[in-house]
Design a protein around this motif. Structure first.
Motif, PDB file in Angstrom:
ATOM      1  N   ALA A  74       0.844  -1.197   0.000  1.00 24.68           N
ATOM      2  CA  ALA A  74       0.000   0.000   0.000  1.00 24.68           C
ATOM      3  C   ALA A  74       0.884   1.253   0.000  1.00 24.68           C
ATOM      4  O   ALA A  74       0.587   2.238  -0.697  1.00 24.68           O
ATOM      5  CB  ALA A  74      -0.916  -0.007   1.222  1.00 24.68           C
ATOM      6  N   ILE A  75       1.966   1.208   0.745  1.00 27.61           N
ATOM      7  CA  ILE A  75       2.886   2.364   0.780  1.00 27.61           C
ATOM      8  C   ILE A  75       3.478   2.580  -0.618  1.00 27.61           C
ATOM      9  O   ILE A  75       3.541   3.703  -1.118  1.00 27.61           O
ATOM     10  CB  ILE A  75       3.995   2.153   1.836  1.00 27.61           C
ATOM     11  N   ALA A  76       3.882   1.470  -1.264  1.00 26.31           N
ATOM     12  CA  ALA A  76       4.485   1.575  -2.603  1.00 26.31           C
ATOM     13  C   ALA A  76       3.490   2.196  -3.583  1.00 26.31           C
ATOM     14  O   ALA A  76       3.870   2.954  -4.488  1.00 26.31           O
ATOM     15  CB  ALA A  76       4.918   0.199  -3.084  1.00 26.31           C
ATOM     16  N   ALA A  77       2.195   1.884  -3.369  1.00 25.71           N
ATOM     17  CA  ALA A  77       1.163   2.370  -4.295  1.00 25.71           C
ATOM     18  C   ALA A  77       0.956   3.884  -4.173  1.00 25.71           C
ATOM     19  O   ALA A  77       0.302   4.483  -5.032  1.00 25.71           O
ATOM     20  CB  ALA A  77      -0.151   1.628  -4.041  1.00 25.71           C
ATOM     21  N   PHE A  78       1.489   4.513  -3.145  1.00 20.37           N
ATOM     22  CA  PHE A  78       1.400   5.979  -3.040  1.00 20.37           C
ATOM     23  C   PHE A  78       2.346   6.651  -4.036  1.00 20.37           C
ATOM     24  O   PHE A  78       2.347   7.862  -4.180  1.00 20.37           O
ATOM     25  CB  PHE A  78       1.751   6.460  -1.631  1.00 20.37           C
ATOM     26  N   THR A  79       3.223   5.856  -4.651  1.00 22.13           N
ATOM     27  CA  THR A  79       4.216   6.438  -5.571  1.00 22.13           C
ATOM     28  C   THR A  79       3.955   5.962  -6.998  1.00 22.13           C
ATOM     29  O   THR A  79       3.231   4.989  -7.201  1.00 22.13           O
ATOM     30  CB  THR A  79       5.650   5.988  -5.193  1.00 22.13           C
ATOM     31  N   LYS A  80       4.621   6.632  -7.930  1.00 21.75           N
ATOM     32  CA  LYS A  80       4.525   6.179  -9.336  1.00 21.75           C
ATOM     33  C   LYS A  80       5.686   5.237  -9.629  1.00 21.75           C
ATOM     34  O   LYS A  80       5.948   4.913 -10.786  1.00 21.75           O
ATOM     35  CB  LYS A  80       4.558   7.387 -10.259  1.00 21.75           C
ATOM     36  N   ARG A  81       6.425   4.832  -8.596  1.00 20.46           N
ATOM     37  CA  ARG A  81       7.570   3.945  -8.818  1.00 20.46           C
ATOM     38  C   ARG A  81       7.591   2.811  -7.783  1.00 20.46           C
ATOM     39  O   ARG A  81       8.577   2.684  -7.017  1.00 20.46           O
ATOM     40  CB  ARG A  81       8.868   4.732  -8.778  1.00 20.46           C
ATOM     41  N   VAL A 116      12.249  -5.901   3.391  1.00 17.32           N
ATOM     42  CA  VAL A 116      10.889  -6.311   3.050  1.00 17.32           C
ATOM     43  C   VAL A 116      10.674  -6.170   1.546  1.00 17.32           C
ATOM     44  O   VAL A 116      10.751  -5.067   0.994  1.00 17.32           O
ATOM     45  CB  VAL A 116       9.845  -5.464   3.807  1.00 17.32           C
ATOM     46  N   ARG A 117      10.421  -7.323   0.930  1.00 13.70           N
ATOM     47  CA  ARG A 117      10.255  -7.360  -0.519  1.00 13.70           C
ATOM     48  C   ARG A 117       8.769  -7.172  -0.833  1.00 13.70           C
ATOM     49  O   ARG A 117       7.952  -8.038  -0.531  1.00 13.70           O
ATOM     50  CB  ARG A 117      10.724  -8.739  -0.964  1.00 13.70           C
ATOM     51  N   GLY A 118       8.433  -6.027  -1.413  1.00 12.44           N
ATOM     52  CA  GLY A 118       7.048  -5.791  -1.799  1.00 12.44           C
ATOM     53  C   GLY A 118       6.726  -6.561  -3.067  1.00 12.44           C
ATOM     54  O   GLY A 118       7.637  -7.058  -3.738  1.00 12.44           O
ATOM     55  N   GLU A 119       5.433  -6.597  -3.427  1.00  9.22           N
ATOM     56  CA  GLU A 119       5.123  -7.414  -4.610  1.00  9.22           C
ATOM     57  C   GLU A 119       5.673  -6.796  -5.893  1.00  9.22           C
ATOM     58  O   GLU A 119       5.878  -7.483  -6.875  1.00  9.22           O
ATOM     59  CB  GLU A 119       3.615  -7.706  -4.708  1.00  9.22           C
ATOM     60  N   ARG A 120       5.962  -5.481  -5.857  1.00 14.88           N
ATOM     61  CA  ARG A 120       6.510  -4.849  -7.069  1.00 14.88           C
ATOM     62  C   ARG A 120       7.999  -4.503  -6.932  1.00 14.88           C
ATOM     63  O   ARG A 120       8.586  -3.969  -7.874  1.00 14.88           O
ATOM     64  CB  ARG A 120       5.717  -3.559  -7.374  1.00 14.88           C
ATOM     65  N   THR A 121       8.589  -4.746  -5.762  1.00 18.82           N
ATOM     66  CA  THR A 121      10.003  -4.367  -5.581  1.00 18.82           C
ATOM     67  C   THR A 121      10.873  -5.013  -6.662  1.00 18.82           C
ATOM     68  O   THR A 121      10.794  -6.229  -6.864  1.00 18.82           O
ATOM     69  CB  THR A 121      10.514  -4.831  -4.193  1.00 18.82           C
TER      70      THR A 121
END
Ligand code: 3HC
Ligand code: NAI
Length: 701
Positions: free
Chosen positions: A417-424, A446-451
Motif C-alpha cells: 500500500a505504501i508503494a502504491a502511493f508512488t509512481k515507482r 521487506v520485498r514488496g510485490e513490485r520491488t
C-alpha cells in the motif's frame, strides 16, 4: 602435488602456497597437501628454509567448518602441524587477511611468522562452540602468555597484526608482495643461520605471572558471564593444562576437550548459526546478473528514536546522510540526540572525540524536501500512521531523482500500500531496522510485490555496507520477527493469568538463554506499542479468540513500562532494576478470577514450551506462506534481533533438535487446552508426519 597446495623451489628456499578459495580453509585436501609439501621440503637436501603463504584474500581462515560432524579423515590437523613444527629447516608463515582458528594454529606450527599490518590473527573456535583443537591452547600461551591467550581463546576476538607483534605471536610486519616478503625473510633466516624456533618449546609466556590466579579469575568470569555455554569453560581448562603439562600431554588434554565440544549439541547449533547467516545473503529468485546500484548518499525522514539511529548507521559507514524533520525545533532535537548517542560512546571509550565530530559532519539536518533531490536512497521513519506515510511518500516521489530508492522502516504497515502511493512501486522496499538501530545487527529487507530485483539486490548490499545482517522477508503484519514475537508475548501474558509472575517467566526464559525476559523487554520498549497493535488486530480477530487483558489494564493505569516508572515491574527514579509492581499482582488476581482460572504454580519447562513453541508454530506458518525463504532465515532473525541464544541455533533449529513430532504433540495438547491460538501449522504437521525437519524443507515443495 595436490591442486590446493603447491610446492616450488626458489633457489634454496621451498615456497609452499595454499590456494583453496574462498578462505583457504583446511579441508582434507589442504591438510594432505601441506603434509606432503612440508615432508618433501624436509627431504630435499637443497632446501634450507621453508615459506608458507596463501593465495587470494586471506591466509588460512581455519578448519573447514563443513567437515564438522562428519567422520574424520586423515591426516588430522594436529598431525600436520606436528610435522610442520618438527621440521629441521626454519619455516616462516606469511600472513595476510585473517589467520583464524586452525589457520593461526598452522602459523604457530611454523617457526616464525610475519604479517601485513592490516592482517588479523585469532582463535574464534569458541564462537562455534569449540576450542582450538590443533595446539592453539598449548602453543599460544607459551608465546603470548596465559592472560593474552585466555583473552583471545575465550572471547574468540581476533587481534590486529601490530598487537600480535607486541605479544610475540607475530615476529615482524611487512608491506608489499607476499612472495617477495616471504622469500626475503627466509633468506635472512638462512644467512643468519637461524635454527627452527618451535612454539611448543617456548617457555617465555608461561613465566613470571600468577598463572593459577589468572586461570581462576577467568574461570569465575566465564561461569558468571556465560552461563549455560559449554565450550568457554573447556577453553579455560585447556589453557590451564598448558600451564602445568609438557607439550605432548597438554595436546592430548586439548584433544579430549575439543572432542567433547565437537560432539556437543551447542557446537551443532553454533555452526548452524554461522552458515545460516551466510545463507541469508542469498536471495531466492534473484537473477545472477543483477548488480546492486551504488549508494553514495542517503536521507532519513523523521528524526525520532529510529530515524536518528538509522542516520548514524550511515555516518558510521562513512556515507553522507540528510536527516529531515518537520521543523527546526524537531530537527534541533534530532541532531542533539545524534550528538548525545555518540557522546555516550565517547564516554564509554568506544569512540574518540575526533571520530565523533567527523561522523557528525556526515549528518546534515534539513527541513525542506527539495534538499533530497540528489540522494540515492531515502529511508522513511515517521510515525506509524498510514496517512502520514502517504504524505511522505507522495512528496518523496515528487522530489527524488529517477532511480532513487524509497524505503520505509515501517514495522507493521502494508508495504504494498505504501508503494502504491508512488509512481515507482518497483523502487520501494522495506528496510526494517531494530531499535537501537545503530546497535542492532538485524535488518529485515521487506520485498514488496513490485520491488525490483535491482532494488532488492541493492538493499542486501547496503546491509553489508552498514554492517548489518540483512534477511529478506515478505509483506505481512509484523513481517517475520514481530509477527512471531507477538505470539510469544501473548502466551507469556497468558501464563500470568494462569498463575506465574513476570519474574518467574522472565527468569525461566533467561535460563533458557534469552538475553532478556519478555516482560523486562516490553517494559523497555513501552507497553503502548503492543496496545496499538492489539487495537488494530482486534478488528479482524477470528471468533473465539481474544488477547490477554493485563497489558491493556496496565496501559489504562498509565503504567507503560520504564518510561513511566512502572509496567510489569516498578522502577525507582533513575534506576532500571525491575522491582515487583504490587498493582500488577492485584490486576492478575482479578484477571484470573474474571476468567475462572484457578491460579497455580507453573514449572519452568511449561513456561518454555508455551512461549518458544508459540514462536515455532508461527514460524512454520510464515515459512509455508513464503514470508521467509527458509527456516534458517527465521533463525538468523531471532539470533540477531531478539536475543535468542546462539547456542540453541534459533527457534526453528531448536524445534528441529527437539524433534518436530515432540513439538507437534505439545502444540496439539495446548490447542486442546488453550484454544485456537494453538492451531497447529499445517507445515509442522506435515514435516512431523514425514519425520523431517524444518532445515530439510525447501520453499515451493
Ligand atoms: N570453513 C568452511 N567454509 C568457510 C569457512 C571455514 N572455516 N570460513 C568461511 N567459509 C565460507 C563461508 O561459508 C562463505 O561461503 P559461501 O560464499 O558459500 O556462503 C565463504 O567462505 C565466505 O565467507 P564470509 O562470507 O564469511 O566472508 P568474509 O570475507 O565476510 O569473512 C572470514 C571471512 C573472516 C574468514 C569469515 O568467513 C570467518 O570468520 N570464517 C570462520 C573462521 C573460523 O571460525 N575459523 C575457525 C574454524 S574452527 C577451527 O579452525 C578448528 C581448529 O581449531 C581445529
Ligand atoms: P518516533 O515517534 O520516535 O519518531 C517519529 C519522528 O518522525 C518524530 O520525530 C516526528 O517529528 C517525525 N515526523 C513525523 N511526521 C513527519 C513528516 N511528515 N516528515 C518528517 N518527519 C516527521 O517514532 P519511531 O519509534 O522512531 O518510529 C518511526 C518508524 O519506525 C515507525 O514506522 C515505527 O513503526 C518504525 N519502527 C519503530 C521501532 C521502535 O522500536 N521504535 C522499531 C522498528 C521500526
Amino acid at each position: 602435488m595436490s591442486e590446493v597446495v603447491r610446492l616450488e623451489r626458489r633457489g634454496d628456499i621451498a615456497l609452499i602456497t595454499v590456494n583453496n578459495p574462498p578462505v583457504n580453509a583446511l579441508g582434507v585436501a589442504v591438510r594432505a597437501g601441506l603434509q606432503q609439501a612440508f615432508e618433501r621440503a624436509e627431504a630435499d637436501t637443497e632446501v634450507r628454509a621453508v615459506v608458507l603463504l596463501c593465495e587470494g584474500t586471506t591466509f588460512i581462515a581455519g578448519a573447514d567448518i563443513k567437515e564438522f560432524g562428519k567422520p574424520p579423515q586423515s591426516p588430522s590437523l594436529p598431525e600436520v602441524i606436528e610435522i610442520i613444527e618438527g621440521g629441521s629447516k626454519p619455516s616462516v608463515a606469511v600472513i595476510h587477511g585473517t589467520a583464524l582458528g586452525g589457520g593461526l594454529e598452522v602459523a604457530l606450527g611454523c617457526h616464525y611468522r610475519i604479517a601485513r599490518p592490516d592482517a588479523k590473527v585469532g582463535l574464534p573456535e569458541v564462537k562455534l562452540g569449540l576450542l582450538p583443537g590443533a595446539g592453539g591452547t598449548q602453543r599460544l600461551p607459551r608465546l603470548a602468555g596465559v592472560a593474552k591467550a585466555l583473552d583471545m581463546i575465550v572471547s574468540g576476538q581476533p587481534i590486529g597484526a601490530a598487537e600480535a607483534v607486541e605479544h610475540r605471536i607475530v615476529d615482524e610486519l611487512f608491506e608489499g608482495d607476499l612472495v617477495e616478503a616471504g622469500l626475503a625473510y627466509a633468506r635472512r633466516m638462512v644467512e643468519e643461520g637461524r635454527a627452527p624456533r618451535r612454539s611448543g618449546e617456548q617457555t617465555a609466556g608461561l613465566e613470571g605471572a600468577d598463572n593459577a590466579g589468572l586461570i581462576a579469575a577467568k574461570h569465575a568470569e566465564v561461569a558468571k558471564r556465560m552461563p549455560g555455554l559449554f565450550s568457554p569453560l573447556r577453553c579455560v581448562a585447556a589453557v590451564e593444562a598448558a600451564t602445568r603439562l609438557p607439550l605432548a600431554e597438554g595436546l592430548k588434554r586439548e584433544r579430549e576437550l575439543f572432542v567433547e565440544c565437537l560432539q556437543s549439541p551447542q557446537r551443532a547449533a553454533l555452526v548452524h548459526a554461522f552458515f545460516s547467516e551466510r545463507q541469508a545473503g542469498k536471495v531466492a529468485g534473484l537473477p545472477a546478473d543483477v548488480s546492486p546500484r551504488q549508494i553514495k548518499s542517503a536521507a532519513v525522514i523523521g528524526g525520532g528514536t529510529m530515524g536518528v539511529g538509522i542516520a548514524l548507521c550511515f555516518a558510521n559507514a562513512g556515507l553522507p546522510v540528510k536527516l529531515l524533520e518537520i521543523n527546526d525545533e524537531a530537527l534541533g532535537r534530532a541532531l542533539q540526540r545524534a550528538r548525545d548517542t555518540y557522546g555516550a560512546s565517547v564516554k564509554r571509550g568506544s569512540l574518540t572525540e575526533v571520530a565523533m565530530e567527523k561522523r557528525l559532519t556526515l549528518v546534515q539536518g534539513v527541513t525542506d524536501y527539495a534538499a533530497l533531490a540528489d540522494v540515492d536512497l531515502v529511508i522513511e521513519a515517521v510515525f506509524e500512521d498510514m496517512g502520514v506515510k502517504q504524505q511522505v511518500f507522495e512528496r518523496l516521489d515528487a522530489v527524488c531523482k529517477p532511480g532513487a530508492i524509497l524505503a520505509s522502516n515501517t514495522s507493521s504497515l502494508d508495504l504494498n500500500a505504501i508503494a502504491a502511493f508512488t509512481k515507482r512501486p518497483e523502487e520501494v522496499v522495506g528496510l526494517h531496522f531494530f531499535s537501537p538501530a545503530n546497535v542492532m545487527r538485524l535488518l529485515e529487507v521487506v520485498r514488496g510485490e513490485r520491488t525490483s530485483h535491482e532494488v532488492l539486490a541493492t538493499s542486501m548490499a547496503l546491509g553489508k555496507t552498514l554492517k548489518k545482517v540483512a534477511v529478506v522477508v515478505g509483506v505481512c503484519d509484523g513481517f517475520v520477527g514481530n509477527r512471531m514475537v507477538f505470539q510469544y508475548g501473548r502466551e507469556a501474558e497468558f501464563l500470568l493469568e494462569e498463575g506465574a509472575t513476570p519474574q518467574q517467566v522472565d527468569a525461566a526464559l533467561r535460563d533458557f538463554g534469552m538475553a532478556m525476559g519478555p516482560f523486562a523487554m516490553r517494559d523497555l520498549s513501552g507497553l503502548d506499542i503492543g496496545q496499538a497493535i492489539r487495537k488494530r488486530q482486534r478488528a479482524t480477530l477470528p471468533a473465539g479468540l481474544d488477547f490477554p487483558t493485563v497489558s491493556d489494564k496496565l496501559c489504562e493505569a498509565g503504567m507503560l513500562g520504564q518510561k513511566t516508572g512502572a509496567g510489569y515491574y516498578r522502577y525507582e527514579p533513575g534506576n532500571r532494576t525491575p522491582q515487583e509492581n504490587p498493582a500488577l499482582a492485584e490486576m492478575l488476581e482479578a484477571a484470573s478470577r474474571e476468567k475462572g482460572i484457578e491460579r497455580r504454580t507453573l514449572d519452568e519447562a511449561y513456561i518454555i514450551e508455551r512461549t518458544i513453541y508459540a514462536l515455532v508454530n508461527e514460524g512454520a506458518k510464515i515459512l509455508e506462506e513464503g514470508i521467509a525463504q527458509r527456516s534458517s532465515d527465521i533463525d538468523v532473525i531471532y539470533l540477531n534481533g531478539y536475543g535468542f541464544p546462539a547456542f540453541r541455533g534459533g527457534p526453528m533449529f531448536y524445534a528441529d533438535s527437539v524433534g518436530l513430532d515432540t513439538v507437534l504433540a505439545k502444540v496439539k495438547e495446548l490447542h486442546a487446552r488453550c484454544g485456537d491460538w494453538w492451531k497447529p501449522a499445517p507445515l509442522l504437521e506435515k514435516l512431523a508426519a514425514e519425520g523431517r525437519t524444518f532445515s530439510q524443507w525447501q520453499a515451493g515443495e
